[in-house]
Write an enzyme that holds these catalytic residues in place. Structure first.
Site, PDB file in Angstrom:
ATOM      1  N   TYR A 147       0.867  -1.182   0.000  1.00 15.10           N
ATOM      2  CA  TYR A 147       0.000   0.000   0.000  1.00 15.10           C
ATOM      3  C   TYR A 147       0.902   1.229   0.000  1.00 15.10           C
ATOM      4  O   TYR A 147       1.524   1.563   1.009  1.00 15.10           O
ATOM      5  CB  TYR A 147      -0.899  -0.067   1.239  1.00 15.10           C
ATOM      6  CG  TYR A 147      -1.833   1.111   1.457  1.00 15.10           C
ATOM      7  CD1 TYR A 147      -2.074   2.070   0.489  1.00 15.10           C
ATOM      8  CD2 TYR A 147      -2.501   1.235   2.668  1.00 15.10           C
ATOM      9  CE1 TYR A 147      -2.931   3.128   0.706  1.00 15.10           C
ATOM     10  CE2 TYR A 147      -3.369   2.293   2.911  1.00 15.10           C
ATOM     11  CZ  TYR A 147      -3.578   3.234   1.923  1.00 15.10           C
ATOM     12  OH  TYR A 147      -4.430   4.278   2.160  1.00 15.10           O
ATOM     13  N   LYS A 177      -1.445  -1.189  -4.134  1.00 12.63           N
ATOM     14  CA  LYS A 177      -2.462  -0.138  -4.043  1.00 12.63           C
ATOM     15  C   LYS A 177      -1.679   1.169  -4.102  1.00 12.63           C
ATOM     16  O   LYS A 177      -1.036   1.581  -3.137  1.00 12.63           O
ATOM     17  CB  LYS A 177      -3.242  -0.236  -2.738  1.00 12.63           C
ATOM     18  CG  LYS A 177      -4.281   0.865  -2.540  1.00 12.63           C
ATOM     19  CD  LYS A 177      -4.934   0.757  -1.171  1.00 12.63           C
ATOM     20  CE  LYS A 177      -6.065   1.756  -0.980  1.00 12.63           C
ATOM     21  NZ  LYS A 177      -5.616   3.155  -0.875  1.00 12.63           N
TER      22      LYS A 177
END
Length: 323
Positions: A147, A177
């Site tokens: 992330y 992400k």
């Protein structure tokens, strides 16, 4: 095990909602809203993926035990309704991240994601890779996502550098992400991607640009209440209808630009979701301040002027980006 195996085999694409954490007026977690929340995302927004306990979910403000309880409830309520439940396991402490990763595997999560620690920051791509490896190694059956959110963490390690050798180090690695605005870095990631990796873009107001560069999907907070419209944006893009895709993206930008002028933090965004969806998500947890009702109502009015209510309900189609 069969649930995890099937999720590992299916490439993650399309729209993923970064969910808010329902709290009571007293600030305690409120599990009663999660079932209706899942149904709303599926039936009204056409969302088939959720990212829980992340930034939007105020994960950093929750205790480890609270995060476990929430993750288990999301997985239970989403079973048979949501294709992918990604549990965010990132913490300041490596041991806490490992604890959450193990727990995610035990409860049948479809994947885990980990953000970089942001107090003691990794000094290089090598150090960050090593940290991620230690977390991923305790849940080797789960697809693992990094992330990337440099504006929040202050960790500006280019993701392209992070990917060097990561498949050998983390066999379960499945993608990123990418919640950053560096589209050159994002493009380099996509151009050097493995077939089983997914690059999910996380800046809602710039999604179309990321799709042009090859994004496989999108994760965002506004997809909680704009998922049906973003499905249409992706569908238009895939059909080559750039005029329609741009039109929807400009509408998303118009709403977000207006909200930013009002003051668009997690608290405001959470209250806006409550107003639009009818769910009782409660206030944010300090230090995020509670939204003034007038602010959320003002953004809601703007939302409905851009996306009339008849366009924002009953949309159940979903989009997977062809590979």
């Amino acid at each position: 095990m069969s649930v995890m195996a099937s999720s590992a085999d299916k490439k993650l694409t399309g729209v993923v909602a970064a969910t808010f954490t329902p709290l009571t007026p007293e600030g305690e977690i409120n599990l009663t809203q999660i079932g209706p929340y899942v149904d709303y995302l599926k039936e009204k927004q056409g969302v088939k993926g959720i990212f829980v306990n992340g930034t939007t979910g105020e994960g950093a403000s929750l205790s480890i035990e609270e995060r476990k309880i929430l993750a288990a409830e999301w997985c239970q309520k989403a079973k048979g309704k949501i294709d992918h439940v990604i549990v965010h396991a990132g913490c300041m402490s490596l041991k806490d991240s490992q604890d959450l990763a193990r727990h995610a595997a035990q409860i049948g999560a479809d994947a885990i994601a980990v953000i970089s620690p942001s107090f003691f920051k990794p000094s290089s791509a090598d150090v960050l890779r090593s940290y991620l490896k230690e977390v991923a190694s305790v849940a080797p059956t789960l697809p693992f996502y990094y992330y990337h959110f440099p504006a929040l963490t202050g960790v500006n390690v280019p993701v392209r550098d992070l990917l060097e050798g990561i498949k050998e180090l983390i066999p379960s690695f499945r993608g990123v992400k990418f919640s950053g605005t560096d589209l050159m870095d994002f493009g380099q990631c996509v151009s050097n991607s493995q077939p089983d990796w997914s690059f999910l873009y996380g800046v809602d107001e710039q999604l179309l640009a990321a799709l042009v560069l090859g994004a496989h999907g999108a994760v965002g907070s506004t997809y909680n209440y704009m998922g049906c419209h973003v499905n249409k944006l992706i569908s238009a893009f895939e059909k080559g209808d750039l005029v329609e895709a741009r039109s929807i993206q400009f509408k998303v930008q118009e709403l977000i630009s207006y909200a930013i002028k009002v003051g668009f933090d997690v608290g405001v965004n959470k209250q806006l979701m409550s107003e639009v969806s009818g769910l009782s998500l409660g206030p944010p947890r300090l230090p995020v301040k509670t939204c003034l009702p007038a602010d959320a109502l003002s953004i809601k009015t703007k939302y409905h002027s851009i996306f009339p209510p008849e366009q924002s309900t009953g949309q159940t189609s979903t989009v997977e980006i062809p590979q």
